[in-house]
Design a protein around this motif. Structure first.
Motif, mmCIF file in Angstrom:
data_model
loop_
_atom_site.group_PDB
_atom_site.id
_atom_site.type_symbol
_atom_site.label_atom_id
_atom_site.label_comp_id
_atom_site.label_asym_id
_atom_site.label_seq_id
_atom_site.Cartn_x
_atom_site.Cartn_y
_atom_site.Cartn_z
ATOM 1 N N UNK A 1 0.846 -1.179 0.000
ATOM 2 C CA UNK A 1 0.000 0.000 0.000
ATOM 3 C C UNK A 1 0.886 1.235 0.000
ATOM 4 N N UNK A 2 0.406 2.288 -0.608
ATOM 5 C CA UNK A 2 1.187 3.513 -0.706
ATOM 6 C C UNK A 2 0.673 4.541 0.299
ATOM 7 N N UNK A 3 1.595 5.066 1.072
ATOM 8 C CA UNK A 3 1.302 6.100 2.063
ATOM 9 C C UNK A 3 2.017 7.371 1.611
ATOM 10 N N UNK A 4 1.370 8.512 1.762
ATOM 11 C CA UNK A 4 1.946 9.771 1.295
ATOM 12 C C UNK A 4 2.265 10.679 2.473
ATOM 13 N N UNK A 5 3.388 11.397 2.364
ATOM 14 C CA UNK A 5 3.797 12.344 3.401
ATOM 15 C C UNK A 5 3.644 13.759 2.860
ATOM 16 N N UNK A 6 3.182 14.656 3.729
ATOM 17 C CA UNK A 6 2.982 16.050 3.373
ATOM 18 C C UNK A 6 3.590 16.944 4.439
ATOM 19 N N UNK A 7 4.196 18.045 4.009
ATOM 20 C CA UNK A 7 4.630 19.098 4.931
ATOM 21 C C UNK A 7 3.430 20.023 5.103
ATOM 22 N N UNK A 8 3.209 20.495 6.314
ATOM 23 C CA UNK A 8 2.066 21.360 6.580
ATOM 24 C C UNK A 8 2.557 22.681 7.142
ATOM 25 N N UNK A 9 2.279 23.745 6.427
ATOM 26 C CA UNK A 9 2.495 25.086 6.969
ATOM 27 C C UNK A 9 1.138 25.759 6.876
ATOM 28 N N UNK A 10 0.931 26.655 5.951
ATOM 29 C CA UNK A 10 -0.399 27.227 5.775
ATOM 30 C C UNK A 10 -1.173 26.467 4.702
ATOM 31 N N UNK A 11 -0.527 25.501 4.051
ATOM 32 C CA UNK A 11 -1.172 24.602 3.092
ATOM 33 C C UNK A 11 -0.384 23.298 3.052
ATOM 34 N N UNK A 12 -0.926 22.308 2.391
ATOM 35 C CA UNK A 12 -0.261 21.013 2.281
ATOM 36 C C UNK A 12 0.698 21.028 1.098
ATOM 37 N N UNK A 13 1.915 20.549 1.297
ATOM 38 C CA UNK A 13 2.896 20.412 0.237
ATOM 39 C C UNK A 13 3.332 18.951 0.202
ATOM 40 N N UNK A 14 3.091 18.320 -0.934
ATOM 41 C CA UNK A 14 3.455 16.913 -1.083
ATOM 42 C C UNK A 14 4.964 16.750 -0.960
ATOM 43 N N UNK A 15 5.403 15.776 -0.192
ATOM 44 C CA UNK A 15 6.828 15.544 0.019
ATOM 45 C C UNK A 15 7.274 14.241 -0.633
ATOM 46 N N UNK A 16 6.633 13.146 -0.276
ATOM 47 C CA UNK A 16 7.086 11.848 -0.763
ATOM 48 C C UNK A 16 6.005 10.809 -0.527
ATOM 49 N N UNK A 43 5.059 17.254 9.522
ATOM 50 C CA UNK A 43 4.926 16.251 8.466
ATOM 51 C C UNK A 43 3.772 15.344 8.859
ATOM 52 N N UNK A 44 2.765 15.255 8.003
ATOM 53 C CA UNK A 44 1.667 14.341 8.267
ATOM 54 C C UNK A 44 1.711 13.213 7.251
ATOM 55 N N UNK A 45 1.078 12.108 7.595
ATOM 56 C CA UNK A 45 0.999 10.977 6.692
ATOM 57 C C UNK A 45 -0.459 10.765 6.343
#
Length: 64
Positions: A1-16, A43-45
């Protein structure tokens, strides 16, 4: 299964994305990504089913 990580500041930015067989493996990768981040952003998943995991959520999964 694929899990995605995002950086969160004032919006979500896809990381990996990481492919993991279990949620626990994905949470370990999330914790590692959290500690490796270059900015002070969180960083959220996001799981394939859309559920979001914070750092503390991932710690709870890994530590039982």
């Amino acid at each position: 299964m694929k899990y995605r990580f995002f950086m969160v500041s004032h919006r979500y930015t896809y990381v990996a994305a990481v492919t993991a067989d279990t949620l626990q493996e994905a949470c370990r990768a999330h914790i590692k990504a959290w500690h490796a981040r270059a900015a002070s952003c969180a960083v959220i998943m996001r799981c394939p089913d859309g559920k979001r995991y914070s750092y503390n959520d991932s710690l709870g999964v890994v530590n039982g």
